[in-house]
Design a protein around this motif. Structure first.
Motif, PDB file in Angstrom:
ATOM      1  N   ASP A 203       0.830  -1.176  -0.018  1.00  0.00           N
ATOM      2  CA  ASP A 203       0.208   0.132   0.148  1.00  0.00           C
ATOM      3  C   ASP A 203       0.588   1.282   0.063  1.00  0.00           C
ATOM      4  O   ASP A 203       0.635   2.325  -0.515  1.00  0.00           O
ATOM      5  CB  ASP A 203      -0.967   0.059   1.160  1.00  0.00           C
ATOM      6  N   PHE A 204       1.917   1.123   0.811  1.00  0.00           N
ATOM      7  CA  PHE A 204       3.030   2.381   0.937  1.00  0.00           C
ATOM      8  C   PHE A 204       3.355   2.542  -0.651  1.00  0.00           C
ATOM      9  O   PHE A 204       3.485   3.770  -0.893  1.00  0.00           O
ATOM     10  CB  PHE A 204       4.063   2.000   1.815  1.00  0.00           C
ATOM     11  N   ALA A 205       3.864   1.551  -1.377  1.00  0.00           N
ATOM     12  CA  ALA A 205       4.632   1.618  -2.611  1.00  0.00           C
ATOM     13  C   ALA A 205       3.475   2.277  -3.515  1.00  0.00           C
ATOM     14  O   ALA A 205       3.839   2.974  -4.485  1.00  0.00           O
ATOM     15  CB  ALA A 205       4.872   0.341  -3.116  1.00  0.00           C
ATOM     16  N   SER A 206       2.180   2.059  -3.310  1.00  0.00           N
ATOM     17  CA  SER A 206       1.019   2.357  -4.367  1.00  0.00           C
ATOM     18  C   SER A 206       0.392   3.798  -3.991  1.00  0.00           C
ATOM     19  O   SER A 206      -0.380   4.168  -4.424  1.00  0.00           O
ATOM     20  CB  SER A 206      -0.159   1.363  -4.557  1.00  0.00           C
ATOM     21  N   ARG A 207       1.249   4.236  -2.824  1.00  0.00           N
ATOM     22  CA  ARG A 207       0.574   5.506  -2.349  1.00  0.00           C
ATOM     23  C   ARG A 207      -0.795   5.699  -1.818  1.00  0.00           C
ATOM     24  O   ARG A 207      -1.436   6.585  -2.361  1.00  0.00           O
ATOM     25  CB  ARG A 207       1.014   6.773  -3.472  1.00  0.00           C
ATOM     26  N   TYR A 245       7.645  10.123  -0.766  1.00  0.00           N
ATOM     27  CA  TYR A 245       6.071   9.569  -0.846  1.00  0.00           C
ATOM     28  C   TYR A 245       5.252  11.125  -0.838  1.00  0.00           C
ATOM     29  O   TYR A 245       4.236  11.038  -1.712  1.00  0.00           O
ATOM     30  CB  TYR A 245       5.651   8.693   0.617  1.00  0.00           C
ATOM     31  N   ILE A 246       5.749  11.831  -0.146  1.00  0.00           N
ATOM     32  CA  ILE A 246       5.123  13.269   0.069  1.00  0.00           C
ATOM     33  C   ILE A 246       5.367  13.902  -1.311  1.00  0.00           C
ATOM     34  O   ILE A 246       4.336  14.550  -1.902  1.00  0.00           O
ATOM     35  CB  ILE A 246       5.458  14.212   1.223  1.00  0.00           C
ATOM     36  N   ASP A 247       6.645  13.860  -1.743  1.00  0.00           N
ATOM     37  CA  ASP A 247       6.820  14.489  -3.077  1.00  0.00           C
ATOM     38  C   ASP A 247       5.811  14.131  -4.056  1.00  0.00           C
ATOM     39  O   ASP A 247       5.360  14.774  -4.888  1.00  0.00           O
ATOM     40  CB  ASP A 247       8.282  14.482  -3.486  1.00  0.00           C
TER      41      ASP A 247
END
Length: 270
Positions: A203-207, A245-247
């Motif tokens: 999920d992190f990788a897919s934002r 991630y934020i960028d």
């Protein structure tokens, strides 16, 4: 090692005999050694404290649905949280404003390392954490405000308590997201931790995390796993990825409704 005094065991058996509610009495007998350990750790040398707590608990147990009372692990966990806070509060060791600070030694440690002085409530919480190292805020079955209502004010909202317990990790989690289940990593088997972490990383990788609080919550979980060498990378790697991630969210126009510099500061201070 705590030495159990014979009079404690004798008194406890007498107290248990006097508990009239059969389900409560059965629960207490099954957890006799756990009760003695909690009492010894509280180190108050006053048997009236444990008597008061034991005689008070049927009020809570009677209000619970049968599905909860039949789940032994959940009930043992609930009993531990209840007795620990009840004995400490009625013994004058913790006050009303302290409940929300209990079981979070890391937060207090970070505050002290940053040269910030602990106030009186934080000092009491620190001493509580030292007496009860297994008591963890992130493992609480009931939120601190609910424990405060129950133990201090005597308010027992059976409907809310029942819903809270049935939503805990001891029951079918249904659609509870992986990041929420991973928060209880201290009580999860190693295999479950790795499996949940992999789902969170996907999920992190897919934002997928677009809520700022959930995002920071996830980063905190992964940092704990990185420090334990479970996460596939170093804490510095994770912070770098979190900034990226934020960028990415900013580029997609999905950045949280929060100033970016504040997000960045929170990440840098994890």
């Amino acid at each position: 090692t705590l030495t159990v005094l014979p009079e404690v065991e004798i008194a406890l058996d007498c107290f248990l005999d006097a508990v009239s509610h059969s389900i409560s009495q059965h629960l207490l007998r099954e957890n006799r050694e756990r009760i003695i350990d909690i009492y010894q750790r509280a180190n108050q040398h006053n048997l009236r404290r444990i008597k008061h707590a034991l005689f008070d608990i049927p009020r809570l147990i009677q209000s619970l649905p049968q599905r909860v009372t039949s789940q032994k692990d959940c009930m043992a966990h609930l009993l531990e949280e209840y007795l620990t806070q009840h004995i400490e509060h009625h013994g004058g060791r913790i006050q009303n404003e302290d409940f929300e600070k209990l079981g979070n030694p890391l937060g207090l440690m970070v505050r002290e390392r940053n040269g910030k002085e602990l106030d009186s409530s934080q000092q009491r919480a620190k001493l509580f954490n030292q007496r009860h190292p297994n008591f963890r805020h992130n493992r609480l079955l009931l939120p601190s405000e609910m424990w405060l209502d129950l133990i201090v004010h005597g308010r027992c909202d059976s409907e809310k308590i029942g819903r809270q317990l049935l939503a805990s990790r001891y029951f079918d989690q249904g659609n509870v997201p992986a990041w929420a289940m991973l928060w209880h990593l201290e009580s999860l088997p190693d295999g479950d931790i790795v499996s949940l972490m992999e789902r969170v990383l996907k999920d992190f990788a897919s934002r997928a995390f677009l809520n700022k609080k959930i995002f920071l919550h996830v980063v905190g979980e992964l940092l704990m796993l990185a420090k334990a060498s479970v996460y596939p990378g170093t804490p510095d790697d994770l912070v770098t990825q979190s900034k990226a991630y934020i960028d990415d969210l900013e580029a997609l126009g999905k950045l949280f409704a929060m100033r970016r510099d504040l997000d960045q500061a929170l990440l840098d201070n994890y």
